[in-house]
Motif scaffolding. Structure first.
Motif, PDB file in Angstrom:
ATOM      1  N   PRO A 181      -4.790   3.912  -3.859  1.00 48.49           N
ATOM      2  CA  PRO A 181      -3.411   3.857  -3.386  1.00 48.49           C
ATOM      3  C   PRO A 181      -3.316   3.428  -1.920  1.00 48.49           C
ATOM      4  CG  PRO A 181      -4.172   6.138  -3.530  1.00 48.49           C
ATOM      5  CD  PRO A 181      -5.238   5.288  -4.114  1.00 48.49           C
ATOM      6  N   GLU A 185       0.183   6.778   0.968  1.00 49.00           N
ATOM      7  CA  GLU A 185       0.127   7.622  -0.218  1.00 49.00           C
ATOM      8  C   GLU A 185      -1.130   8.496  -0.212  1.00 49.00           C
ATOM      9  OE1 GLU A 185       2.236   8.367  -2.358  1.00 49.00           O
ATOM     10  OE2 GLU A 185       1.055   9.358  -3.929  1.00 49.00           O
ATOM     11  N   ARG A 188      -0.239  11.330   1.775  1.00 54.40           N
ATOM     12  CA  ARG A 188       0.776  12.152   1.110  1.00 54.40           C
ATOM     13  C   ARG A 188       0.146  13.034   0.033  1.00 54.40           C
ATOM     14  NH1 ARG A 188       4.774   8.714   1.899  1.00 54.40           N
ATOM     15  NH2 ARG A 188       4.059   7.370   0.224  1.00 54.40           N
TER      16      ARG A 188
END
Ligand code: ZN
Length: 320
Positions: A181, A185, A188
């Motif tokens: 990703p 991300e 995250r």
């Protein structure tokens, strides 16, 4: 390799160079910088590395970021990667040292990135600006790709941490997702998991002769959606513990080309760190473009030692 950026911070003043015994190092690994621990274990890397450790001033002033040509890296596999991680850990029973702890492991890059250049070149916001979603990573001269290395070490690390009772999550695994990703991300995922510790696994793509590992710590960033101020302190603690244990487990020296021989570099240009709200570091386990480092990185036995060093640093951090 990590994402090259211009804003390395100047190396911190080096600490005392008085000799330490291995026993002393074992007592206070978290408080030691990597090169000090390296001196304590005597430097098993031969004369070149020992010279680097004994004359850290030779590289202390360098702020040149790692170089390389990630786009030229080949996704070819290597027969050197035949060693497999050890068997999966048994399920946690609640009595293990890391029961209740969550660790997010981020295998740098993705083997599928080579086939998805348009997607990974898309810019994402990292607080201080915009950077590519992801990069292909580097490779050894013989074609062993960094993405394959990072996933292998991540699997080994996951096994070791699960054996300690930790709950472990990878940001990606094999072909899921097929690329990325993106770096935002990746951060995250650690945040959403409320990770107690997060680590991004890499190997560098620097010049031949540049050797050794370094741990990248988040600089203090407060811009846009990034605010690393709460994690700078704990991330440094995490990084120092990983560096100390990595040097002991692998016998590899701290990098001789960044970090002033400490094995620690602080950066404020990496989205994976800038956007993290949980303690997080990167580790560049070695330089894939140097033949001596490449011999290590392509060895399954060495990668197991690398995973053990990282694991022991994380365990030390989480147990306090
Ligand atoms: Zn990388």
């Amino acid at each position: 390799m990590s994402y090259v950026g211009p804003d390395f911070e100047p190396p911190r003043p080096r600490r005392s160079r008085r000799p330490l015994t291995v026993a002393l190092a074992a007592l206070v690994p978290g408080a030691l910088l990597g090169w000090l621990v390296y001196q304590a274990v005597g430097g098993s890397d031969g004369s070149a590395a020992a010279g680097g450790a004994s004359t850290p001033s030779a590289s202390a002033g360098r702020t040149t970021p790692p170089t390389g040509s990630p786009d030229s890296a080949s996704p070819r596999s290597s027969p050197a990667d035949d060693a497999k991680p050890t068997a999966a850990a048994p399920g946690a029973t609640g009595s293990e040292p890391l029961a209740g702890k969550v660790v997010v492991i981020d295998p740098g890059h993705n083997s599928g990135n080579f086939r998805h250049t348009a997607e990974i070149n898309r810019k994402v916001n990292i607080g201080t600006g915009w950077k590519e979603c992801d990069t292909t990573g580097t490779a050894t001269d013989d074609g062993y790709p960094e993405a394959q290395f990072t996933l292998d070490v991540s699997h080994r690390l996951r096994t070791l941490l699960e054996q300690q009772g930790a709950t472990v999550k990878l940001t990606h695994d094999r072909d899921e997702p097929p690329w990325g990703p993106c770096v935002d991300e990746r951060a995250r995922i650690g945040n959403t998991a409320h990770a107690d510790a997060a680590i991004s696994i890499h190997a560098d793509g620097s010049a031949t002769g540049n050797r050794g590992f370094h741990v990248i710590l988040p600089g203090s960033v407060h811009a846009g959606g990034a605010d690393t101020r709460p994690i700078v302190g704990p991330s440094r603690d995490l990084g120092e513990r990983i560096a100390g244990n990595f040097v002991r487990a692998t016998g590899s020296p701290p990098a001789n080309y960044v970090g002033g021989g400490t094995g620690l570099v602080t950066r404020a240009d990496l989205g994976g760190l800038n956007l993290s709200t949980v303690p997080k570091v990167f580790i560049e386990c070695g330089n894939m473009r140097d033949s001596k480092d490449a011999a290590r990185l392509t060895s399954g036995a060495w990668r197991q030692k690398a995973a053990e060093g990282i694991s022991e640093g994380i365990v030390s951090f989480l147990r306090g």
